[in-house]
Each structure stands twice: as structure tokens, then as C-alpha cells.
Design a protein around this motif. Structure first.
Motif, PDB file in Angstrom:
ATOM      1  N   ASP A 258      -9.142  -6.630  10.998  1.00 16.63           N
ATOM      2  CA  ASP A 258      -7.524  -6.846  10.472  1.00 16.63           C
ATOM      3  C   ASP A 258      -7.091  -7.964   9.542  1.00 16.63           C
ATOM      4  O   ASP A 258      -6.548  -7.789   8.985  1.00 16.63           O
ATOM      5  CB  ASP A 258      -6.564  -6.734  11.600  1.00 16.63           C
ATOM      6  CG  ASP A 258      -7.073  -5.475  12.654  1.00 16.63           C
ATOM      7  OD1 ASP A 258      -7.255  -4.408  12.014  1.00 16.63           O
ATOM      8  OD2 ASP A 258      -6.602  -5.328  13.754  1.00 16.63           O
ATOM      9  N   LEU A 259      -7.705  -9.098  10.175  1.00 19.79           N
ATOM     10  CA  LEU A 259      -7.313 -10.133   9.300  1.00 19.79           C
ATOM     11  C   LEU A 259      -8.067 -10.198   8.110  1.00 19.79           C
ATOM     12  O   LEU A 259      -7.512 -10.461   6.995  1.00 19.79           O
ATOM     13  CB  LEU A 259      -8.056 -11.491  10.258  1.00 19.79           C
ATOM     14  CG  LEU A 259      -7.679 -13.005   9.538  1.00 19.79           C
ATOM     15  CD1 LEU A 259      -6.501 -13.209   9.262  1.00 19.79           C
ATOM     16  CD2 LEU A 259      -8.777 -14.068  10.305  1.00 19.79           C
ATOM     17  N   VAL A 260      -9.249  -9.951   7.875  1.00 17.51           N
ATOM     18  CA  VAL A 260     -10.016  -9.543   6.693  1.00 17.51           C
ATOM     19  C   VAL A 260      -9.319  -8.577   6.006  1.00 17.51           C
ATOM     20  O   VAL A 260      -8.974  -8.855   4.411  1.00 17.51           O
ATOM     21  CB  VAL A 260     -11.614  -9.145   6.726  1.00 17.51           C
ATOM     22  CG1 VAL A 260     -12.185  -8.676   5.574  1.00 17.51           C
ATOM     23  CG2 VAL A 260     -12.275 -10.309   7.548  1.00 17.51           C
ATOM     24  N   ARG A 261      -8.806  -7.680   6.296  1.00 19.24           N
ATOM     25  CA  ARG A 261      -8.095  -6.596   5.565  1.00 19.24           C
ATOM     26  C   ARG A 261      -6.610  -7.131   5.046  1.00 19.24           C
ATOM     27  O   ARG A 261      -6.368  -6.920   3.850  1.00 19.24           O
ATOM     28  CB  ARG A 261      -8.075  -5.265   6.436  1.00 19.24           C
ATOM     29  CG  ARG A 261      -7.223  -4.176   5.673  1.00 19.24           C
ATOM     30  CD  ARG A 261      -7.037  -2.851   6.570  1.00 19.24           C
ATOM     31  NE  ARG A 261      -8.402  -2.433   6.958  1.00 19.24           N
ATOM     32  CZ  ARG A 261      -9.086  -2.147   7.841  1.00 19.24           C
ATOM     33  NH1 ARG A 261      -8.361  -2.740   9.204  1.00 19.24           N
ATOM     34  NH2 ARG A 261     -10.019  -1.595   8.216  1.00 19.24           N
ATOM     35  N   GLU A 262      -5.975  -7.746   5.800  1.00 20.33           N
ATOM     36  CA  GLU A 262      -4.747  -8.433   5.462  1.00 20.33           C
ATOM     37  C   GLU A 262      -5.073  -9.213   4.148  1.00 20.33           C
ATOM     38  O   GLU A 262      -4.118  -9.290   3.280  1.00 20.33           O
ATOM     39  CB  GLU A 262      -4.018  -9.035   6.527  1.00 20.33           C
ATOM     40  CG  GLU A 262      -2.863  -9.784   6.218  1.00 20.33           C
ATOM     41  CD  GLU A 262      -2.238 -10.637   7.397  1.00 20.33           C
ATOM     42  OE1 GLU A 262      -1.234 -11.236   7.352  1.00 20.33           O
ATOM     43  OE2 GLU A 262      -2.938 -10.805   8.444  1.00 20.33           O
ATOM     44  N   VAL A 263      -6.175 -10.253   4.248  1.00 22.66           N
ATOM     45  CA  VAL A 263      -6.367 -11.262   3.326  1.00 22.66           C
ATOM     46  C   VAL A 263      -6.839 -10.649   2.184  1.00 22.66           C
ATOM     47  O   VAL A 263      -6.176 -10.806   0.865  1.00 22.66           O
ATOM     48  CB  VAL A 263      -7.207 -12.004   3.828  1.00 22.66           C
ATOM     49  CG1 VAL A 263      -8.006 -13.168   2.734  1.00 22.66           C
ATOM     50  CG2 VAL A 263      -6.864 -13.127   4.985  1.00 22.66           C
ATOM     51  N   LEU A 264      -7.719  -9.654   1.973  1.00 17.12           N
ATOM     52  CA  LEU A 264      -8.009  -9.018   0.958  1.00 17.12           C
ATOM     53  C   LEU A 264      -7.253  -7.741   0.079  1.00 17.12           C
ATOM     54  O   LEU A 264      -7.290  -7.803  -0.796  1.00 17.12           O
ATOM     55  CB  LEU A 264      -9.515  -8.335   1.301  1.00 17.12           C
ATOM     56  CG  LEU A 264     -10.821  -8.925   1.702  1.00 17.12           C
ATOM     57  CD1 LEU A 264     -11.947  -8.303   2.091  1.00 17.12           C
ATOM     58  CD2 LEU A 264     -10.930 -10.253   0.734  1.00 17.12           C
ATOM     59  N   ASP A 265      -6.328  -7.623   0.903  1.00 17.18           N
ATOM     60  CA  ASP A 265      -5.496  -6.437   0.351  1.00 17.18           C
ATOM     61  C   ASP A 265      -4.231  -7.177  -0.347  1.00 17.18           C
ATOM     62  O   ASP A 265      -3.569  -6.504  -0.956  1.00 17.18           O
ATOM     63  CB  ASP A 265      -4.920  -5.401   1.429  1.00 17.18           C
ATOM     64  CG  ASP A 265      -6.183  -4.460   1.758  1.00 17.18           C
ATOM     65  OD1 ASP A 265      -7.113  -4.723   1.041  1.00 17.18           O
ATOM     66  OD2 ASP A 265      -5.806  -3.710   2.810  1.00 17.18           O
ATOM     67  N   ASP A 266      -4.133  -8.486  -0.042  1.00 13.45           N
ATOM     68  CA  ASP A 266      -2.983  -9.125  -0.793  1.00 13.45           C
ATOM     69  C   ASP A 266      -3.418  -9.915  -2.376  1.00 13.45           C
ATOM     70  O   ASP A 266      -4.611 -10.324  -2.078  1.00 13.45           O
ATOM     71  CB  ASP A 266      -2.521 -10.164   0.249  1.00 13.45           C
ATOM     72  CG  ASP A 266      -1.349 -10.988  -0.416  1.00 13.45           C
ATOM     73  OD1 ASP A 266      -0.174 -10.438  -0.065  1.00 13.45           O
ATOM     74  OD2 ASP A 266      -1.449 -11.938  -0.830  1.00 13.45           O
ATOM     75  N   ASP A 267      -2.829  -9.530  -2.935  1.00 10.93           N
ATOM     76  CA  ASP A 267      -3.039  -9.998  -4.188  1.00 10.93           C
ATOM     77  C   ASP A 267      -3.156 -11.401  -4.502  1.00 10.93           C
ATOM     78  O   ASP A 267      -4.296 -12.143  -5.116  1.00 10.93           O
ATOM     79  CB  ASP A 267      -2.073  -9.243  -5.313  1.00 10.93           C
ATOM     80  CG  ASP A 267      -2.318  -8.073  -5.992  1.00 10.93           C
ATOM     81  OD1 ASP A 267      -3.322  -7.457  -5.515  1.00 10.93           O
ATOM     82  OD2 ASP A 267      -1.382  -7.562  -6.698  1.00 10.93           O
ATOM     83  N   ALA A 268      -2.414 -12.039  -3.802  1.00  3.69           N
ATOM     84  CA  ALA A 268      -2.437 -13.556  -3.995  1.00  3.69           C
ATOM     85  C   ALA A 268      -3.472 -14.158  -3.362  1.00  3.69           C
ATOM     86  O   ALA A 268      -4.344 -15.065  -3.717  1.00  3.69           O
ATOM     87  CB  ALA A 268      -0.950 -14.189  -3.349  1.00  3.69           C
ATOM     88  N   SER A 269      -4.119 -13.661  -1.883  1.00  5.37           N
ATOM     89  CA  SER A 269      -4.926 -14.243  -1.138  1.00  5.37           C
ATOM     90  C   SER A 269      -6.318 -13.863  -2.069  1.00  5.37           C
ATOM     91  O   SER A 269      -7.164 -14.568  -1.945  1.00  5.37           O
ATOM     92  CB  SER A 269      -4.787 -13.814   0.301  1.00  5.37           C
ATOM     93  OG  SER A 269      -4.608 -12.572   0.513  1.00  5.37           O
ATOM     94  N   PHE A 270      -6.261 -12.544  -2.158  1.00  3.96           N
ATOM     95  CA  PHE A 270      -7.722 -12.036  -2.893  1.00  3.96           C
ATOM     96  C   PHE A 270      -7.842 -12.937  -3.992  1.00  3.96           C
ATOM     97  O   PHE A 270      -9.177 -13.267  -4.448  1.00  3.96           O
ATOM     98  CB  PHE A 270      -7.473 -10.577  -3.268  1.00  3.96           C
ATOM     99  CG  PHE A 270      -8.636  -9.967  -3.817  1.00  3.96           C
ATOM    100  CD1 PHE A 270      -9.791  -9.420  -3.065  1.00  3.96           C
ATOM    101  CD2 PHE A 270      -8.702  -9.759  -5.267  1.00  3.96           C
ATOM    102  CE1 PHE A 270     -10.808  -9.024  -3.848  1.00  3.96           C
ATOM    103  CE2 PHE A 270      -9.716  -9.061  -5.995  1.00  3.96           C
ATOM    104  CZ  PHE A 270     -11.004  -8.752  -5.171  1.00  3.96           C
TER     105      PHE A 270
END
Length: 304
Positions: free
Chosen positions: A6-18
Motif C-alpha cells: 500500500d505504501l509503494v502504491r501511494e508513493v508511486l501513484d502521486d505525481d509529486a512523489s513519483f
């Protein structure tokens, strides 16, 4: 929501963090590519057989930097600023035991010991990168082309890791076992410190971008510190071994749309004898006299 997936998905799906993670990976690949090509030109005559592959990997890393730069176009016109404290490649270079980088900047030829140290330096960085990319390769990306790019970089890093292993085994077979173990231990410990510091910096920046609570940030930072302590405790045994290469995982299947409503029909029952994929086994590292562990190398990484 602290599960890794879930953490990886949250980070990668956000434009700024990606965009931040992609910018870190671009900086690392470009830096490593330039330095591999420059160091290849300084390899001593007795080890010139290593120079062509070293230069080729340098060119490949620079190509991957351009590939990842293309992914950033969908997240913003400019790459994110890379904080110096989050630059894993720069931290490892400053803290690692690789005199080849110093000699490279001065244009001095390398000794065979310098080449061995450079192989150990590359092995430590590539081992961390492949462990991290192996997890990302199995993630179902929502961004077009991201999954293919990650798997391509993973395969190249895995090949580079194998090349570094074989180069060090060549030194071991030539009678330099003690020197191989020493540089492996030094660079592995230095990489663990660099990874901890870079991971903490990335977590702090990511938490600010995603609006994480203080409690959540503290828990995640505690996980990074705990992982570092664990690596320090086992590094004396693990650092002198050449781990088996990680396998490329299959990407997560995309969710299929549900069936359209209609009259109920009889459906074939699944075959209970259907098999499942076997887990890859661990092997022994030739030339070291010890069995190679299949341990996990990282929890999170700022870049490849």
C-alpha cells in the motif's frame, strides 16, 4: 496503512512523489554511467579485459537516465530537485572504499587493487538497486511505460551485478581471496550507511509531499533505522559472500472488470490440480567457500 504494498502504491501513484523518485534515479544512473565510462579508460593493462564491458554498462546507465527522464514529462516540465542528503550514489562514493573515483578525477591510471575496489563498490550499489527494483517490477503501474522501464533497468542492473560478481571471483581465483573479502566488507558497510541516510532524507521529503502525520513518519523512519541495525549485525557474515541474483518477478495482474448482470449459468469448476509457480532456490557462491544467502537487501531505496 503501513503495509509495504500500500505504501509503494501511494508513493508511486502521486505525481509529486513519483517525480522525486524518478529524479533521484535519473541522477544516480547518469552519474554512475559517466563514471563507469571514464574509469574504463583508466583500467591497467593487466585488467583491460574488463574495460569494454565496464564502458558498455556506463553507456547503458546513461541510456536509462534518458529513458527515465522521459517518464518525468508526464509529471511536470522539470525534474524534481535532488537533495544532496538524498543522493545515494554521491553518499556512497564519499563514504565507500573506492579510490578509483579519486584517481579518475585526477586522470591517473588505476592499479589492480583500484579495479577490485571499484567492482566491490559497484556490487554494493547494484545489489541494493536490484533488490529495490525487484519489488517495483512486480507493481501494477498506472503510468504508461513505467512498468516496462523499471523492468528494463532491473534487468540491466542484474546483469551488472552478475558482472561485478564474476570480476571479483576472478580476483579470488587468482589468489586474492582476503583482498576480495576486505573490499566487499568495507563497501557493504559503507553502502548500508549511505542507504540509511538517503532513505531517511527521501522519507522526510516524501512525507512532506504526501502530508503524512508525524506518527506515521516516525514509524517509517524507525523501520529504516531498525533495518540498518539489522544489516550492521549481519553484515560481517553477509558482506564477504556474493549473494545469488534476484529473479525478475511477474507484475501484479490488473483488476478485471466484473461480469455483466445476466441469467445465471453453469460454469466449469477450476481444476484442483493446477500448479503454482515454484520459488527460485538459493545457490552457493563459487570461489568463496561459503553458501550464499538469499536474504533481502533493502526496504526502500532512493534510486537505482
Amino acid at each position: 496503512m503501513l503495509r509495504r504494498r500500500d505504501l509503494v502504491r501511494e508513493v508511486l501513484d502521486d505525481d509529486a512523489s513519483f517525480r522525486l523518485l524518478c529524479s533521484l534515479a535519473v541522477a544516480a544512473q547518469a552519474r554512475n554511467g559517466r563514471e563507469n565510462r571514464r574509469i574504463a579508460a583508466l583500467v591497467p593493462r593487466g585488467r583491460r579485459d574488463l574495460a569494454p564491458a565496464m564502458a558498455r554498462y556506463g553507456e547503458l546507465q546513461e541510456r536509462h537516465a534518458r529513458l527515465l527522464t522521459g517518464l518525468l514529462a508526464a509529471c511536470g516540465p522539470e525534474p524534481a530537485e535532488v537533495p544532496p542528503e538524498a543522493d545515494h550514489a554521491a553518499l556512497l562514493e564519499r563514504r565507500g572504499s573506492c579510490p578509483a573515483h579519486v584517481r579518475m578525477r585526477c586522470g591517473q591510471p588505476l592499479s589492480e587493487r583500484d579495479v577490485l575496489a571499484h567492482l566491490a563498490h559497484g556490487h554494493a550499489a547494484a545489489a541494493r538497486a536490484t533488490a529495490w527494483l525487484a519489488r517495483l517490477a512486480g507493481h501494477a503501474f498506472v503510468r504508461p511505460g513505467a512498468g516496462e522501464a523499471v523492468r528494463e533497468v532491473f534487468r540491466a542492473e542484474r546483469e551488472y551485478l552478475a558482472w561485478c560478481r564474476e570480476g571479483m571471483l576472478g580476483f579470488a581465483r587468482a589468489g586474492h581471496v582476503a583482498a576480495v573479502e576486505l573490499v566487499l566488507r568495507e563497501n557493504t558497510l559503507a553502502e548500508a550507511r549511505a542507504h540509511r541516510d538517503a532513505a531517511l532524507a527521501v522519507l522526510a521529503r516524501t512525507g512532506h509531499l504526501l502530508g503524512w502525520s508525524m506518527a506515521r513518519s516516525v514509524v517509517l523512519e524507525g523501520g529504516v533505522q531498525a533495518r540498518y541495525v539489522h544489516e550492521r549485525l549481519v553484515a560481517r557474515r553477509r558482506a564477504v559472500r556474493l549473494d545469488p541474483l534476484p529473479a525478475l518477478p511477474e507484475p501484479e495482474p490488473e483488476p478485471e472488470p466484473g461480469p455483466e448482470p445476466g441469467p445465471r449459468r453453469e460454469t466449469a469448476r477450476p481444476d484442483p490440480g493446477a500448479g503454482s509457480d515454484a520459488e527460485p532456490g538459493s545457490g552457493a557462491a563459487p570461489g568463496t567457500g561459503t553458501r550464499a544467502p538469499s536474504g533481502d537487501a533493502a526496504t526502500t531505496s532512493p534510486g537505482a
